[in-house]
Design a protein around this motif. Structure first.
Motif, short mmCIF file in Angstrom:
data_model
loop_
_atom_site.label_atom_id
_atom_site.label_comp_id
_atom_site.label_asym_id
_atom_site.label_seq_id
_atom_site.Cartn_x
_atom_site.Cartn_y
_atom_site.Cartn_z
N ALA A 162 0.84 -1.20 0.00
CA ALA A 162 0.00 0.00 0.00
C ALA A 162 0.87 1.26 0.00
N PHE A 163 1.96 1.23 0.74
CA PHE A 163 2.86 2.37 0.78
C PHE A 163 3.50 2.60 -0.59
N LEU A 164 3.97 1.54 -1.23
CA LEU A 164 4.62 1.68 -2.54
C LEU A 164 3.63 2.11 -3.62
N VAL A 165 2.40 1.63 -3.55
CA VAL A 165 1.37 2.09 -4.48
C VAL A 165 1.10 3.57 -4.26
N GLY A 166 1.07 3.99 -3.01
CA GLY A 166 0.89 5.41 -2.71
C GLY A 166 2.03 6.26 -3.24
N VAL A 167 3.26 5.78 -3.13
CA VAL A 167 4.41 6.52 -3.67
C VAL A 167 4.28 6.63 -5.18
N ILE A 181 -6.91 10.75 -7.87
CA ILE A 181 -6.80 9.30 -7.88
C ILE A 181 -6.82 8.72 -6.47
N LEU A 182 -6.51 9.54 -5.49
CA LEU A 182 -6.39 9.07 -4.11
C LEU A 182 -7.73 8.62 -3.54
N VAL A 183 -8.82 9.28 -3.88
CA VAL A 183 -10.14 8.93 -3.33
C VAL A 183 -10.59 7.54 -3.76
N PRO A 184 -10.65 7.21 -5.06
CA PRO A 184 -11.09 5.86 -5.41
C PRO A 184 -10.14 4.76 -4.97
N VAL A 185 -8.84 5.04 -4.98
CA VAL A 185 -7.89 4.01 -4.54
C VAL A 185 -8.03 3.76 -3.04
N THR A 186 -8.26 4.82 -2.26
CA THR A 186 -8.47 4.65 -0.83
C THR A 186 -9.76 3.86 -0.56
N LEU A 187 -10.82 4.17 -1.29
CA LEU A 187 -12.07 3.41 -1.12
C LEU A 187 -11.89 1.95 -1.51
N ALA A 188 -11.16 1.70 -2.58
CA ALA A 188 -10.89 0.32 -2.98
C ALA A 188 -10.07 -0.42 -1.93
N THR A 189 -9.13 0.28 -1.31
CA THR A 189 -8.32 -0.33 -0.25
C THR A 189 -9.17 -0.66 0.96
N ILE A 190 -10.09 0.23 1.32
CA ILE A 190 -10.98 -0.02 2.46
C ILE A 190 -11.88 -1.23 2.17
N ILE A 191 -12.43 -1.28 0.96
CA ILE A 191 -13.31 -2.40 0.61
C ILE A 191 -12.52 -3.71 0.59
N LEU A 195 -8.69 -2.94 12.25
CA LEU A 195 -7.27 -2.74 11.97
C LEU A 195 -6.97 -3.01 10.50
N ALA A 196 -7.56 -4.07 9.95
CA ALA A 196 -7.34 -4.41 8.54
C ALA A 196 -7.98 -3.41 7.60
N ILE A 197 -9.02 -2.74 8.07
CA ILE A 197 -9.72 -1.75 7.23
C ILE A 197 -9.05 -0.39 7.31
N LEU A 198 -8.52 0.01 8.45
CA LEU A 198 -8.03 1.37 8.62
C LEU A 198 -6.54 1.56 8.36
N VAL A 199 -5.73 0.58 8.61
CA VAL A 199 -4.28 0.77 8.50
C VAL A 199 -3.79 0.86 7.06
N PRO A 200 -4.21 -0.01 6.13
CA PRO A 200 -3.69 0.12 4.75
C PRO A 200 -4.02 1.46 4.07
N PRO A 201 -5.21 2.05 4.24
CA PRO A 201 -5.41 3.38 3.63
C PRO A 201 -4.51 4.45 4.23
N ILE A 202 -4.16 4.32 5.50
CA ILE A 202 -3.24 5.28 6.10
C ILE A 202 -1.85 5.13 5.48
#
Length: 88
Positions: free
Chosen positions: A7-12, A22-32, A50-57
């Motif tokens: 998730a960090f490398l995708v964010g970079v 692009i950040l909004v749909p990717v964050t929603l996809a990560t949460i889902i 924890l699995a829902i909140l940590v990867p979007p951060i």
């Protein structure tokens, strides 16, 4: 742990090459995806949160790192470019 690094490398990547929209749909996809993974593994409520909140951060932190490293990365890539210059 691997999911956080990914998730960090995708964010970079998105921080360097894409717009903020692009950040909004990717964050929603990560949460889902985190919610589906937590439900399929039968985690407890705290583990699922924890699995829902940590990867979007981690994704958004990587996005900020990508934004701040655009100049450094472009200088590095221009130095590694192996095509001869057209300068005289």
């Amino acid at each position: 742990m691997e999911l956080l690094i990914a998730a960090f490398l995708v964010g970079v990547f998105f921080g360097v090459y894409c717009n903020v929209l692009i950040l909004v749909p990717v964050t929603l996809a990560t949460i889902i995806a985190g919610g589906v993974a937590a439900a399929s593994h039968g985690q407890t409520l705290s583990g699922a949160l924890l699995a829902i909140l940590v990867p979007p951060i981690a994704l958004q932190g990587g996005y900020m790192m990508g934004l701040t490293s655009r100049d450094l990365l472009s200088q590095l890539l221009s130095r590694l470019h192996l095509v001869p210059s057209k300068r005289v």
